[in-house]
Scaffold this motif. Sequence first.
Motif, PDB file in Angstrom:
ATOM      1  N   LYS B   6       0.836  -1.191   0.000  1.00  7.57           N
ATOM      2  CA  LYS B   6       0.000   0.000   0.000  1.00  7.57           C
ATOM      3  C   LYS B   6       0.872   1.243   0.000  1.00  7.57           C
ATOM      4  O   LYS B   6       1.931   1.256   0.648  1.00  7.57           O
ATOM      5  N   LEU B  25      -4.898   6.602  -1.540  1.00  9.82           N
ATOM      6  CA  LEU B  25      -4.283   5.326  -1.154  1.00  9.82           C
ATOM      7  C   LEU B  25      -4.319   4.390  -2.356  1.00  9.82           C
ATOM      8  O   LEU B  25      -5.360   4.239  -3.007  1.00  9.82           O
ATOM      9  N   GLU B  26      -3.189   3.770  -2.655  1.00 12.21           N
ATOM     10  CA  GLU B  26      -3.115   2.850  -3.793  1.00 12.21           C
ATOM     11  C   GLU B  26      -2.597   1.500  -3.334  1.00 12.21           C
ATOM     12  O   GLU B  26      -1.899   1.405  -2.323  1.00 12.21           O
ATOM     13  N   GLU B  27      -2.904   0.493  -4.100  1.00 14.98           N
ATOM     14  CA  GLU B  27      -2.329  -0.829  -3.827  1.00 14.98           C
ATOM     15  C   GLU B  27      -1.572  -1.305  -5.053  1.00 14.98           C
ATOM     16  O   GLU B  27      -2.020  -1.130  -6.183  1.00 14.98           O
ATOM     17  N   GLU B 323      -3.257   4.271   6.315  1.00 19.95           N
ATOM     18  CA  GLU B 323      -4.411   4.985   5.757  1.00 19.95           C
ATOM     19  C   GLU B 323      -4.746   6.242   6.563  1.00 19.95           C
ATOM     20  O   GLU B 323      -5.423   7.141   6.076  1.00 19.95           O
TER      21      GLU B 323
END
Lengths: 346, 346
Positions: B6, B25-27, B323
């Motif tokens: 993440k 937020l990216e994965e 997060e």
Amino acid sequence: MSDIMKQIVLASRPDGAPTLENFRLEEHPVPTPAEGEVLVRVHYMSLDPYMRGRMDDAKSYAANIPVDGKMEGGSVGEIIASNAKGFEVGEFVMGGFGWATHAVAPAAGLAKVDPATAPITYSLGVLGMPGLTGWYGLTELGKPKSGETLVVAAATGPVGSMVGQIAKSMGLRTVGIAGGAAKCKMAVEHFGFDVCLDHRAYESAADLRTALKEAAPKGVDIYFENVGGKVLEAVMPLMNPHGRIPICGMISWYNEGGLGADAIEKTLTAPKLWRTILVNFLSVNGFIISNHWNRMGDFHKAVGPMIADGSVKVQEDITEGLENAPDAFIKLLTGGNTGKAMVKVI
Amino acid sequence: MSDIMKQIVLASRPDGAPTLENFRLEEHPVPTPAEGEVLVRVHYMSLDPYMRGRMDDAKSYAANIPVDGKMEGGSVGEIIASNAKGFEVGEFVMGGFGWATHAVAPAAGLAKVDPATAPITYSLGVLGMPGLTGWYGLTELGKPKSGETLVVAAATGPVGSMVGQIAKSMGLRTVGIAGGAAKCKMAVEHFGFDVCLDHRAYESAADLRTALKEAAPKGVDIYFENVGGKVLEAVMPLMNPHGRIPICGMISWYNEGGLGADAIEKTLTAPKLWRTILVNFLSVNGFIISNHWNRMGDFHKAVGPMIADGSVKVQEDITEGLENAPDAFIKLLTGGNTGKAMVKVI
């Protein structure tokens, strides 16, 4: 020997630029030296921008001149009566004798001047306070390194010309700024600046900045600050990382003493200015040379030979007669002089 | 071991204060270390005011984060895969891993952290970048002398608290400034400031200045500048001759990046500010600690024992979960943290 001493006092505090009405010529009997004192017949008195600050009420380096008080300043003259051991009639001394034909002073505070070594006027300029200011500020606070670029204004003045010549001798690119084409020519041809810009030829700070960018293509490493105003505004955004800004004076603002509390609040914060200092890791140092008189010997050792061999040039602007000092001083504040301004008093 | 990494990227540039919408937020798949690299599982990431500058377009210390680029920052974590000699799985390292759960990085640029010597979080705070900033700026640029008076804001933050404690140990009178009564209490009782003023209790810079005058009856010799704004405005007129102002940041202005060219012109001149620097012979020095990493060893030698003997106190403010980093960062910019802000990522 005349038994009349002439002196010029502060008749009133200037509102903005000083006028002749702010000064008054007075005559008094020549004073007598007390024990430990000498009586000096002044030959030359110095005119310097800092004197403008002394005429105001605002907090500055030093105590202000009271209204009706004698104008202050450095002078060089001959001892004509002595009540102090080791100081003989006929010797020349330099001291803070003020704007006057004569002065008594404690001998302990005086520096002897040897007319056989150099013209006595040098003790007020190239080998005196302004020269030391340029040399000390540049070498100690400017920390010059060969290959760097220096900018200094009032390039033909006694401080600016010293700064430029010393910097040049240390391998820096030197960019002078001066008022008028004649001074710019002198800065380059006489004082050896690599280039000199005429600030009067640029209407705005932004225009001057554009010209400076060309004159200093690798940016500015040292800005020796002696004028403030438009030049400062033009230079600040061109400062290189780790640049140094020694500040000895800001003549362009000296007549703006009337700025009120509002202006103080506003300009103390000046976010963009602080940001410039921060993000470029600048080192900004205010100084007054009277805190560094102890370096005078080192200065003479370094610069005396450079005057002798012609690598440091001398330029003096001498006005005749104490009564003409106010006019010459008013001219100095707007750049009307060319070279070190002084008054021949005898 | 999860194979998802993440990370938080800059979704858009903030207009003034950042909002949650500026972050995303990216994965991604966990990356694989190339030759000479390691894969790190981040345990703690640091939140620092300087990160605000990276989010802007304006010229600052360093390159800005591109839109859609990973938020930058220092973190400490464990090596979970190694392709570099001398760096073993299970070892802890500190580096610029950004706002992410994992990172691959060239091992050469990483500092090993020994969890047996001190909690690993210390490497981000009291023994890391902020601590070094305070120690270096104070000792090298502030040039503290016993008997002098120091002022520093954000007094319970990792920089301010280091500055105050080191100054105190060197015999200075220490005046902290902090936001709110609770922080002021902590500044005095926990960090040992002689006095701490709550800047929120003073409506104007002038009011704060009046309080500072009482707190610093002999004037201010060192103002360690880390906030700008009202505090700077309050302190400047109280600076003693030969005062020093190290500048490491100006958090109160970080959200004002929108100042246009007009404002630049106006504030670059700021005559009264320059006059203050000049007539008090101040030394104003911007710095960024990344130019002085080489002093980290000296810093640890000086301050490590002071942490051990309790003369330097530690205060951490840890937010759980990557997060929640944007929210914690936004709070940090308005003083919502208490102590060194960081995020527990694992």
